[in-house]
Enzyme design. Sequence first.
Site, short mmCIF file in Angstrom:
data_model
loop_
_atom_site.label_atom_id
_atom_site.label_comp_id
_atom_site.label_asym_id
_atom_site.label_seq_id
_atom_site.Cartn_x
_atom_site.Cartn_y
_atom_site.Cartn_z
N ASP A 23 42.18 36.29 34.52
CA ASP A 23 42.75 35.66 35.71
C ASP A 23 41.97 34.39 36.04
O ASP A 23 41.43 33.74 35.16
CB ASP A 23 42.72 36.67 36.88
CG ASP A 23 43.86 36.47 37.85
OD1 ASP A 23 43.84 35.44 38.55
OD2 ASP A 23 44.76 37.32 37.92
N HIS A 50 43.53 34.37 43.69
CA HIS A 50 44.37 35.29 42.92
C HIS A 50 43.56 36.31 42.12
O HIS A 50 43.86 37.50 42.11
CB HIS A 50 45.28 34.46 42.01
CG HIS A 50 46.32 35.25 41.29
ND1 HIS A 50 46.07 35.95 40.12
CD2 HIS A 50 47.63 35.46 41.57
CE1 HIS A 50 47.19 36.52 39.72
NE2 HIS A 50 48.15 36.25 40.57
N SER A 63 52.28 40.03 40.26
CA SER A 63 50.84 40.09 40.00
C SER A 63 50.21 41.28 40.72
O SER A 63 49.38 42.01 40.16
CB SER A 63 50.15 38.84 40.56
OG SER A 63 50.36 37.73 39.74
#
Length: 773
Positions: free
Chosen positions: A160, A219, A551
């Site tokens: 990520d 994220h 996600s």
Amino acid sequence: MVEFKGGFNSFLLLVFFLSFNIVLFVHGQPLSVVSDYGGNTSQIQTYIVHVSKPKGSNFLGAEDLENWHKSFLPNSTLDTGEPRLLYSYKEAIGGFAARLTPEEVRAMKKMEGFLRANPSQRFELQSTYTHNFLNLSTLFGAWSTSNSFFGEGIIIGVLDMGIHLPHPSFDDEGMPPRPKGWNASCNFQRPSCNNKVIGAQTFKYGPSTIPPIDKDQGHGTHVAGIAAGNFVDNAEVLDQALGRAAGMAPKAFISVYKVCWIDIGCDSIDVIAGIDQAIQDGVHILQMSIGPKPPLPDSFGMDDVAIGTYAAMQKGIFPCVTAGNYGPSQETLGRAAPWDMVVGATTTDRRIRATVTLGNGQEFHGETAYLSNTVIDKFLPLVFPGSGGQSDQMTCQNNSLNEINIRGKIVMCYVGRGTENIKKGDAVKNAGGAGMIIMNFLPNGFTTYSTPHNLPVSHVSHIDALQIEDYFATNSEPTAKITFGGTIFGVRPSPALAAFSSRGPAKYNGNIVKPDVTAPGVNILSAWPVEVGPFPSGLKTKTFNFMSGTSMAASHVSGIVALIMSKLKNDNKRKWSTSEIQSALITTANTFDLDGKPMFDEATYRNSANILQRGAGQVNATNAMDPGLVYNIESDDYVAYLCGIFSNNSTVVQYFTQNYTQDCTRSISGDQLNYPSIGVPIGSNSSRITVSRTLTNVGDAREIYNAKIIEPPSVKMDLSEYSLSFTRLEQQITYSMTFTMTGAHPGSGVYEQGELSWVSDKHTVTSPIYIAF
Ligand SMILES: *[C@@H]1O[C@H](CO)[C@@H](O)[C@H](O)[C@H]1NC(C)=O
Ligand SMILES: *[C@@H]1O[C@H](CO)[C@@H](O)[C@H](O)[C@H]1NC(C)=O
Ligand SMILES: *[C@@H]1O[C@H](CO)[C@@H](O)[C@H](O)[C@H]1NC(C)=O
Ligand SMILES: *[C@@H]1O[C@H](CO)[C@@H](O)[C@H](O)[C@H]1NC(C)=O
Ligand SMILES: *[C@@H]1O[C@H](CO)[C@@H](O)[C@H](O)[C@H]1NC(C)=O
Ligand SMILES: *[C@@H]1O[C@H](CO)[C@@H](O)[C@H](O)[C@H]1NC(C)=O
Ligand SMILES: *[C@@H]1O[C@H](CO)[C@@H](O)[C@H](O)[C@H]1NC(C)=O
Ligand SMILES: *[C@@H]1O[C@H](CO)[C@@H](O)[C@H](O)[C@H]1NC(C)=O
Ligand SMILES: *[C@@H]1O[C@H](CO)[C@@H](O)[C@H](O)[C@H]1NC(C)=O
Ligand SMILES: *[C@@H]1O[C@H](CO)[C@@H](O)[C@H](O)[C@H]1NC(C)=O
């Protein structure tokens, strides 16, 4: 994912404003450039080059391998002095990544051992909407972690943006020591990795020693927190203790691979390097909320990342990936390989309510994350700049409102993607508007977001938007107000499929049903790297925040897989193959919502989500830890499947297997793969198809299962047996199932769904059935 028990003693409301887009992505290369190596012959590009080892060759070590890879290059550096070779892959694929011109690639084609070169692709992280912290609360607290050992001993490799290491979710309190033999690098120094985050590496056009910090994008921190955030006692907001937070597998280890960047997104050469390193490090799960953006793939054969996850799967590593956020249209999946666990997104039963009341008394419940003390509690004039149909004004684009007097009024604006909506609010505010109603377009259906706006806003569903528009059009002096309702629980229907969740079918995978399952992915609360405002002093590193997207859904499933693995380990049970774990998740998922009704599809008015949209349904952690029976897929079966998909083309199969003597001696169609869901094509000339499946007993030694069938409307389903009697653990029983068309062919492109369940006193093992006509 965040569970808070007790300690709720105040009403807290906290908003901070994002001034950046979550990720700015450069458009990627087309996904299937094969024959031509790109247009401009003099332009340097990055390529992934697949090569086959000479017969009988046996490289001694990484250095040999790298030298052999270098032997394919014209020379070692570009004119600029940059190295040509970026990665020499060891495990993920048989080949390397390098900077070359299309001309140089063409020349390479003649060299012995060259197989194929693909320009690298750009991927994106699969969360399109960012949201703010509003109110810590119980979210899916029902996930049972009590008998699962909390994922202890399992390593989740998170590919990520990196991680915000100082967050208390990544504290190692209560964590066991690192696994024996674990030797991954850690690019963090002060603070360094601990017994929670046990590896931290960085890849950007080559391995890098930069610490994989997830500074403000959030994220990577968010998904790592969902999958494996540690317990955070006294998680606090503005000094108010609110209780305990935790991810799905709070005792699992995290190994971080930063392969995504704010400037370039996620380049396939870095993603594959991350997979390559994770395999060498020895992770158990690959958490990859990374996927393609349009044009979406129409073949996974040319997708080098799917080749990388294939290699990982062959080593027993579980790849968990996102369906994508390109729903509600059909055929919008970003990933569809059978060895990838593909996860779609659902809502929870919570909303952050902002109610629109019209001058005629009609009320519409929408969402926001706006501060309650500045709501509009008196009726103000309502204005719809786009009422004439001009698209810029309809969506309240900046500067489109200049000609219109919106001062002191509530402005109606159609929705945009993600942070665009915050910008619309800014445009309205700058033009003097008092408030905004964000209205969903038809495809956005009922999916709304608690976004942190800078003025009073309510985001309403499409059906409400139509009524508000109607009121506006039929009243000479329309008015409205917006009131704040706080956090509402128990919203129904839930879980419901998010409108944005990408949907099947994938036309290129031999009718394997994808997505596999769904998991929570709308307004999910998890760890966040930056302080939140407007009163940031109290928060420091204990920040939690909302995000939405597949996600968030995939990272829930990664955590659940860690729970399954740690339970098996701690119970001294046999290690399951990745396909057996997939089977446990798929055959125990729920197609029903909390009220026992079929899962609703938020992109529609009244339809339930079908098999192409929700796969087997909502993943159920408790059930998946005790599935009773599992479907296993042998390594040879995947090879036979690939041979079938690629019409016996051994060359393509060689890319996947890294075995350059691989032949297609056996070939099977997708429906014959021992997959837990069953997808069958019934062409106009084939009215009858038989598939077989083999079950392995992992429940009680003695257990009798009876078949329960839900037939598709146009197809009769007959089984070779209707009762399976198991007498020992690990016993395998094979059955076959014949699908017979009962009437006229419903027409090509039509699909139907059904279900086969094997039911014992203790277990229900359900295969969703998909018929493609
Ligand atoms: C090809 O790329 C080179 C170097 O970037 C550039 O100077 C040239 O104009 C390009 N030619 C075409 C036809 O695009
Ligand atoms: C490497 O090769 C390219 C052409 O293949 C050439 O233009 C370049 O000058 C060479 N670089 C060096 C350092 O030899
Ligand atoms: C651990 O990794 C380092 C380099 O990352 C290497 O030098 C060392 O030999 C490795 N140790 C073991 C026991 O594998
Ligand atoms: C809108 O446009 C104006 C002028 O072009 C600019 O100053 C302002 O920053 C823009 N606002 C937003 C929210 O983009
Ligand atoms: C926050 O959540 C609590 C617990 O459910 C609830 O009682 C309260 O109303 C919520 N506060 C706000 C401002 O939404
Ligand atoms: C999981 O399934 C069981 C039995 O089917 C059901 O009772 C339970 O509510 C489900 N849990 C969730 C979180 O859906
Ligand atoms: C591939 O080859 C196998 C074995 O030779 C054969 O049974 C099968 O029908 C072939 N499949 C296709 C799609 O041609
Ligand atoms: C097999 O696939 C490779 C790579 O796509 C292609 O170059 C080759 O022509 C194919 N062979 C056949 C017989 O289709
Ligand atoms: C490679 O493929 C051949 C032919 O299918 C097979 O006999 C051999 O065992 C394979 N080797 C490996 C290392 O998988
Ligand atoms: C179906 O059968 C007819 C007549 O035998 C033939 O012309 C047609 O090509 C077949 N269609 C397919 C899709 O195989």
